[in-house]
Motif scaffolding. Structure first.
Motif, PDB file in Angstrom:
ATOM      1  N   ASP A   8       0.703  -1.161  -0.034  1.00  0.00           N
ATOM      2  CA  ASP A   8      -0.270  -0.049   0.263  1.00  0.00           C
ATOM      3  C   ASP A   8       1.075   0.987  -0.164  1.00  0.00           C
ATOM      4  O   ASP A   8       0.972   2.175   0.923  1.00  0.00           O
ATOM      5  N   ALA A 304     -11.098   8.347  -9.048  1.00  0.00           N
ATOM      6  CA  ALA A 304     -11.682   8.181  -7.676  1.00  0.00           C
ATOM      7  C   ALA A 304     -13.000   8.805  -8.100  1.00  0.00           C
ATOM      8  O   ALA A 304     -14.165   8.711  -7.821  1.00  0.00           O
ATOM      9  N   GLY A 316     -13.308   2.451  -6.370  1.00  0.00           N
ATOM     10  CA  GLY A 316     -11.383   2.624  -6.503  1.00  0.00           C
ATOM     11  C   GLY A 316     -11.474   4.080  -7.530  1.00  0.00           C
ATOM     12  O   GLY A 316     -11.655   4.891  -7.614  1.00  0.00           O
ATOM     13  N   ILE A 317      -9.349   3.462  -7.735  1.00  0.00           N
ATOM     14  CA  ILE A 317      -9.106   4.240  -8.127  1.00  0.00           C
ATOM     15  C   ILE A 317      -8.675   3.730  -9.674  1.00  0.00           C
ATOM     16  O   ILE A 317      -7.885   4.549 -10.515  1.00  0.00           O
ATOM     17  N   THR A 351      -8.144  -5.792  -4.803  1.00  0.00           N
ATOM     18  CA  THR A 351      -8.528  -4.854  -4.989  1.00  0.00           C
ATOM     19  C   THR A 351      -7.722  -3.937  -5.954  1.00  0.00           C
ATOM     20  O   THR A 351      -7.812  -4.213  -6.969  1.00  0.00           O
ATOM     21  N   ARG A 354      -8.433   1.286  -3.541  1.00  0.00           N
ATOM     22  CA  ARG A 354      -8.763   1.808  -2.166  1.00  0.00           C
ATOM     23  C   ARG A 354      -9.721   1.006  -1.214  1.00  0.00           C
ATOM     24  O   ARG A 354      -9.708   1.407   0.245  1.00  0.00           O
ATOM     25  N   ARG A 355      -9.674  -0.401  -1.504  1.00  0.00           N
ATOM     26  CA  ARG A 355     -10.595  -1.363  -0.894  1.00  0.00           C
ATOM     27  C   ARG A 355      -9.745  -2.344  -1.446  1.00  0.00           C
ATOM     28  O   ARG A 355      -8.922  -3.045  -1.811  1.00  0.00           O
ATOM     29  N   ASN A 369      -9.559  -1.255   4.155  1.00  0.00           N
ATOM     30  CA  ASN A 369      -9.292  -0.076   2.932  1.00  0.00           C
ATOM     31  C   ASN A 369      -7.982   0.201   3.417  1.00  0.00           C
ATOM     32  O   ASN A 369      -7.203  -0.230   3.578  1.00  0.00           O
ATOM     33  N   THR A 370      -8.325   1.350   1.431  1.00  0.00           N
ATOM     34  CA  THR A 370      -6.620   0.962   1.685  1.00  0.00           C
ATOM     35  C   THR A 370      -6.287   2.000   1.332  1.00  0.00           C
ATOM     36  O   THR A 370      -6.527   3.023   0.684  1.00  0.00           O
ATOM     37  N   SER A 371      -5.148   2.896   0.770  1.00  0.00           N
ATOM     38  CA  SER A 371      -4.895   4.579   0.059  1.00  0.00           C
ATOM     39  C   SER A 371      -4.834   4.399  -1.551  1.00  0.00           C
ATOM     40  O   SER A 371      -4.509   4.851  -2.529  1.00  0.00           O
ATOM     41  N   LEU A 372      -3.472   3.418  -1.734  1.00  0.00           N
ATOM     42  CA  LEU A 372      -3.124   2.812  -2.626  1.00  0.00           C
ATOM     43  C   LEU A 372      -2.615   2.275  -2.648  1.00  0.00           C
ATOM     44  O   LEU A 372      -1.181   1.160  -3.151  1.00  0.00           O
TER      45      LEU A 372
END
Length: 391
Positions: A8, A304, A316-317, A351, A354-355, A369-372
């Motif tokens: 992440d 996003a 997500g991204i 993933t 973001r999740r 949850n995650t950042s990247l």
């Protein structure tokens, strides 16, 4: 026992079936601390009013780091993991214990000439397959003996070979994604071809193309239960509006002039033309707005916002058009997938950046949850393995 690990950004994580543990790379932390220490020791040369007149002014607090963890792999029955990373011009592979920060990390390899990407680890043989970048556009698949640090490259050419996966069904076979490099008549890079999936037999060194398409890129192959899975993404480029491009020409020229003047004023006056407080880029370790995945440049903020506008609370991204598919049947298992892996019991962990979710028997469950988050790896043990290190 660790069920899966994930990267992440600079952080790493591990999931044991109930809890998520996050931890960081000691090497990256030490690298930054040493860089800041060196900068502070030389601050008298590059900071202060005198340095401005010597034309070598530099604020030590403006150090930036382009860093990320590119892969994390469960290494055995305990809490040991193997991870690969990049920071500025340095890349490496290390081993560490998830729950023990006091035990020093174990060095496998460091390099300033090669960049180590994601891959897979065969716990039964202690062999790690990763992509190994050389230059800006090319990368090969390398197989490491983690215990000794020895490695052998098993692919080569004017290609970007990535995402190697050592088959659970037959560890003599490695699946990987490959993008051919397109060049002009002068040998200059133009673009990548769509990514295709290949299978390499390590015993015979026979190479077979498994799936390719001019319309889609296939990457991140995972072989499980006699089947093959991958992420499928459209390879077509979005065409811009030519009329809009013409209208925007004067604006872009003016924007460039203002930007040049701003840099000039900032360099000699120490202040920006525009007010707005501190520099928003200061202290940022990397530009999180745009990332490259399998040759695709993703605008994180734009994607996003687009996904959030679709009333998806778990947005997500990456584009929804990035699908996790069964290659043989064509079945779509999930959409908006940045990365994934399949556990020995058939549970899919994936993933969207973001999740992180689990997918079992058609039921999706959010893990965290995650950042990247751009890399997930489960524990794997191939049943057969060619011994490439018997020199």
């Amino acid at each position: 026992m660790i069920e899966f690990t994930f990267a992440d950004g600079e952080e790493m994580g591990a999931y044991d079936g109930k809890n998520v543990i996050t931890f960081k790379s000691a090497f990256i932390n030490n690298y930054k601390e040493n860089a800041h220490g060196i900068a502070r020791s030389k601050a008298w040369k590059t900071s202060g009013s005198g340095a401005i007149f010597r034309e070598n002014y530099n604020d030590p607090s403006d150090l930036t780091f382009d860093s990320s963890v590119t892969g994390v792999y469960p290494a055995g029955e305990g809490d040991e993991v193997i991870y690969s990373f990049r920071i500025n011009q340095t890349s490496g592979i290390y081993k560490k214990h998830v729950s023990d920060d006091k035990t020093p990390e174990t060095h496998v390899i460091n390099s300033v000439d090669m960049s180590f990407g994601g891959g897979s680890f065969n716990a039964a043989k202690g062999e790690l397959a990763v992509s190994m970048g050389r230059g800006y556009y090319n990368s090969d698949i390398a197989l490491f003996n983690v215990a000794t640090g020895d490695y052998k490259t098993v692919t080569e050419g004017d290609t970007a070979d990535e995402d190697p996966f050592i088959s659970d069904d037959n560890a003599d076979e490695i699946y990987y994604a490959s993008r051919a490099v397109g060049r002009d008549a002068h040998g200059e890079f133009v673009e990548f071809a769509p990514s295709a999936i290949y299978r390499l037999n390590l015993s015979t060194m026979q190479l077979d193309e498994v799936v390719s398409s001019p319309k889609y890129s296939y990457f991140r192959p995972v072989a499980h239960g006699g089947g093959l899975y991958a992420i499928k993404a459209p390879s077509g480029k979005r065409r811009g509006n030519p009329l809009l491009e013409i209208v925007l020409i004067p604006y872009r020229i003016l924007q460039g002039i203002v930007g040049f003047i701003n840099v000039f004023v900032n360099a000699f006056a120490g202040k920006s033309l525009t007010s707005g407080g501190a520099n928003p880029a200061r202290g940022r370790d990397y530009d999180s707005r745009k990332i490259a995945i399998a040759g695709n440049l993703i605008d994180v903020e734009r994607e996003a916002k687009a996904n959030a506008s679709k009333k998806d609370s778990d947005y997500g991204i990456v584009p929804k058009s990035w699908e996790l598919v069964n290659i043989q049947s064509g079945e779509v298992l999930a959409s908006g997938v940045a990365d994934y892996d399949i556990a020995p019991d058939g549970t899919i962990y994936y993933t969207n950046g973001r999740r992180i979710f689990s997918l079992k028997d058609g039921k999706r469950t959010k893990i965290c949850n995650t950042s990247l988050c751009l890399r997930i790896n489960c524990r794997h043990e191939g049943k057969v393995s060619a011994d490439l290190f018997n020199f």
